[in-house]
Design a protein around this motif. Structure first.
Motif, PDB file in Angstrom:
ATOM      1  N   SER A   1      31.800  25.075 -29.400  1.00 21.83           N
ATOM      2  CA  SER A   1      32.806  26.012 -28.928  1.00 21.83           C
ATOM      3  C   SER A   1      33.226  26.744 -29.903  1.00 21.83           C
ATOM      4  O   SER A   1      33.992  26.171 -30.931  1.00 21.83           O
ATOM      5  CB  SER A   1      34.056  25.070 -28.171  1.00 21.83           C
ATOM      6  OG  SER A   1      35.024  25.647 -28.284  1.00 21.83           O
TER       7      SER A   1
ATOM      8  N   VAL B   1      28.747  20.428 -25.287  1.00 17.89           N
ATOM      9  CA  VAL B   1      30.024  20.142 -25.037  1.00 17.89           C
ATOM     10  C   VAL B   1      30.617  18.704 -25.154  1.00 17.89           C
ATOM     11  O   VAL B   1      31.755  18.509 -25.404  1.00 17.89           O
ATOM     12  CB  VAL B   1      30.412  20.593 -23.447  1.00 17.89           C
ATOM     13  CG1 VAL B   1      30.626  22.047 -23.566  1.00 17.89           C
ATOM     14  CG2 VAL B   1      29.369  20.197 -22.511  1.00 17.89           C
TER      15      VAL B   1
ATOM     16  N   ASP C   1      31.360  18.336 -28.675  1.00 16.36           N
ATOM     17  CA  ASP C   1      32.505  19.003 -28.823  1.00 16.36           C
ATOM     18  C   ASP C   1      33.843  18.099 -28.537  1.00 16.36           C
ATOM     19  O   ASP C   1      34.610  18.021 -29.258  1.00 16.36           O
ATOM     20  CB  ASP C   1      32.632  20.384 -28.237  1.00 16.36           C
ATOM     21  CG  ASP C   1      31.854  21.578 -28.736  1.00 16.36           C
ATOM     22  OD1 ASP C   1      31.200  21.186 -29.905  1.00 16.36           O
ATOM     23  OD2 ASP C   1      31.759  22.522 -28.222  1.00 16.36           O
TER      24      ASP C   1
ATOM     25  N   ALA D   1      38.673  24.118 -22.119  1.00 18.99           N
ATOM     26  CA  ALA D   1      37.429  24.208 -21.787  1.00 18.99           C
ATOM     27  C   ALA D   1      36.726  23.124 -21.622  1.00 18.99           C
ATOM     28  O   ALA D   1      35.995  22.757 -20.981  1.00 18.99           O
ATOM     29  CB  ALA D   1      36.778  25.432 -22.653  1.00 18.99           C
ATOM     30  N   ILE D   2      36.610  22.465 -22.903  1.00 19.81           N
ATOM     31  CA  ILE D   2      35.581  21.430 -23.308  1.00 19.81           C
ATOM     32  C   ILE D   2      35.556  20.361 -22.199  1.00 19.81           C
ATOM     33  O   ILE D   2      34.405  20.029 -21.731  1.00 19.81           O
ATOM     34  CB  ILE D   2      35.875  21.019 -24.748  1.00 19.81           C
ATOM     35  CG1 ILE D   2      35.544  22.273 -25.574  1.00 19.81           C
ATOM     36  CG2 ILE D   2      34.961  19.741 -24.976  1.00 19.81           C
ATOM     37  CD1 ILE D   2      35.860  22.150 -27.100  1.00 19.81           C
ATOM     38  N   ASN D   3      36.656  19.896 -22.091  1.00 16.35           N
ATOM     39  CA  ASN D   3      36.473  18.445 -21.177  1.00 16.35           C
ATOM     40  C   ASN D   3      36.111  18.839 -19.691  1.00 16.35           C
ATOM     41  O   ASN D   3      35.296  18.019 -19.236  1.00 16.35           O
ATOM     42  CB  ASN D   3      37.848  17.701 -21.149  1.00 16.35           C
ATOM     43  CG  ASN D   3      38.307  17.072 -22.674  1.00 16.35           C
ATOM     44  OD1 ASN D   3      37.301  17.032 -23.476  1.00 16.35           O
ATOM     45  ND2 ASN D   3      39.338  16.574 -22.626  1.00 16.35           N
ATOM     46  N   LEU D   4      36.333  20.008 -19.360  1.00 15.33           N
ATOM     47  CA  LEU D   4      35.921  20.247 -18.044  1.00 15.33           C
ATOM     48  C   LEU D   4      34.474  20.463 -18.045  1.00 15.33           C
ATOM     49  O   LEU D   4      33.776  19.949 -17.104  1.00 15.33           O
ATOM     50  CB  LEU D   4      36.718  21.548 -17.581  1.00 15.33           C
ATOM     51  CG  LEU D   4      36.434  21.884 -16.183  1.00 15.33           C
ATOM     52  CD1 LEU D   4      37.494  20.843 -15.327  1.00 15.33           C
ATOM     53  CD2 LEU D   4      37.147  23.208 -15.982  1.00 15.33           C
ATOM     54  N   GLU D   5      33.918  21.428 -19.230  1.00 14.48           N
ATOM     55  CA  GLU D   5      32.519  21.273 -19.116  1.00 14.48           C
ATOM     56  C   GLU D   5      31.853  20.138 -19.506  1.00 14.48           C
ATOM     57  O   GLU D   5      30.624  20.145 -18.860  1.00 14.48           O
ATOM     58  CB  GLU D   5      32.343  22.512 -20.451  1.00 14.48           C
ATOM     59  CG  GLU D   5      32.454  23.922 -20.064  1.00 14.48           C
ATOM     60  CD  GLU D   5      32.227  24.873 -21.153  1.00 14.48           C
ATOM     61  OE1 GLU D   5      31.215  24.727 -21.630  1.00 14.48           O
ATOM     62  OE2 GLU D   5      33.048  25.619 -21.393  1.00 14.48           O
ATOM     63  N   ALA D   6      32.233  19.492 -20.236  1.00 15.27           N
ATOM     64  CA  ALA D   6      31.677  18.255 -20.607  1.00 15.27           C
ATOM     65  C   ALA D   6      31.248  17.140 -19.201  1.00 15.27           C
ATOM     66  O   ALA D   6      30.334  16.549 -19.287  1.00 15.27           O
ATOM     67  CB  ALA D   6      32.230  17.218 -21.776  1.00 15.27           C
TER      68      ALA D   6
ATOM     69  N   GLU E   1      31.229  18.630 -16.188  1.00 18.39           N
ATOM     70  CA  GLU E   1      30.185  19.099 -15.409  1.00 18.39           C
ATOM     71  C   GLU E   1      28.717  18.988 -16.001  1.00 18.39           C
ATOM     72  O   GLU E   1      27.815  18.981 -15.307  1.00 18.39           O
ATOM     73  CB  GLU E   1      30.518  20.693 -15.366  1.00 18.39           C
ATOM     74  CG  GLU E   1      31.741  20.874 -14.226  1.00 18.39           C
ATOM     75  CD  GLU E   1      32.207  22.558 -14.562  1.00 18.39           C
ATOM     76  OE1 GLU E   1      31.722  23.181 -15.470  1.00 18.39           O
ATOM     77  OE2 GLU E   1      32.984  22.719 -13.927  1.00 18.39           O
ATOM     78  N   ALA E   2      28.726  18.711 -17.411  1.00 21.21           N
ATOM     79  CA  ALA E   2      27.324  18.360 -17.893  1.00 21.21           C
ATOM     80  C   ALA E   2      26.973  17.217 -17.441  1.00 21.21           C
ATOM     81  O   ALA E   2      25.518  17.035 -17.749  1.00 21.21           O
ATOM     82  CB  ALA E   2      27.818  18.665 -19.539  1.00 21.21           C
TER      83      ALA E   2
END
Ligand SMILES: [Fe+2]
Ligand SMILES: [Fe+2]
Length: 189
Positions: free
Chosen positions: A61, A119, A122, A180-185, A187-188
């Motif tokens: 990120s 992510v 991150d 951003a990061i926790n949400l994307e993580a 979703e991943a």
């Protein structure tokens, strides 16, 4: 002479179970404790100037990379400020290995080994970095208070400057994680 007097006045302490006996050279007073803690912190800040670039290289990120790099610049200043503090109290700036910071940095490196770049790594870097910042906040808060108690006002205000930057870094890391990061993580997964 003095120590003999003390010996005579001090009643033999009853040894409580689980109470650690001090080493013969254990810090005798607040000044010694303060100076000893400064050496620990000096080691910790120096170690962070080496650990932060590793964290930045492993982050993806842009926001996180910027946050780490900005804090690296601040951390280099923290080292310089501690040297100023040593100077003000008339002591040589020397490091003493900080076991806690060594453990926190090791934990961060462990996260890098356990995660793929992206992510989730991150998110792990943020978690490890925030533990480090919280350790620094606790330590600077304590040492600033010690400095005030010892009447070292200039030292206290220098430590407070750094304390504010550690708090700022922690807050910024929270924002990066929330943005951003926790949400994307998640979703991943
Ligand atoms: Fe710092
Ligand atoms: Fe920091």
């Amino acid at each position: 002479m003095k120590s003999t007097d003390n010996k005579e006045k001090t009643a033999k302490p009853t040894v409580k179970r689980g109470v650690t006996k001090p080493k013969s050279n254990a810090a005798a007073g607040l000044t010694e404790l303060f100076e000893d803690s400064l050496k620990d912190l000096y080691w910790a800040e120096k170690a962070l100037t080496k650990a932060l670039p590793i964290m930045a290289r492993n982050a993806t990120s842009e926001e996180l990379i910027d946050a780490i790099n900005n804090h690296l610049v601040e951390t280099e200043e923290h080292v310089t400020r501690l040297e100023k503090v040593f100077d003000l109290i008339g002591k040589k700036a020397i490091t003493k290995k900080c076991d806690a910071m060594e453990g926190l940095i090791e934990e961060g490196k462990g996260i890098l080994e356990e995660t793929e770049i992206g992510v989730v790594r991150d998110a792990g870097i943020i978690a490890a970095s925030q533990k480090i910042e919280h350790y620094e906040i606790a330590t600077y808060g304590t040492l600033r208070q010690f400095a005030e108690t010892l009447g070292l006002e200039e030292v206290a205000s220098i430590l407070e400057l750094t304390l504010d930057e550690e708090k700022g870094a922690d807050k910024l890391l929270t924002e990066v994680a929330v943005n951003a990061i926790n949400l994307e993580a998640a979703e991943a997964e």
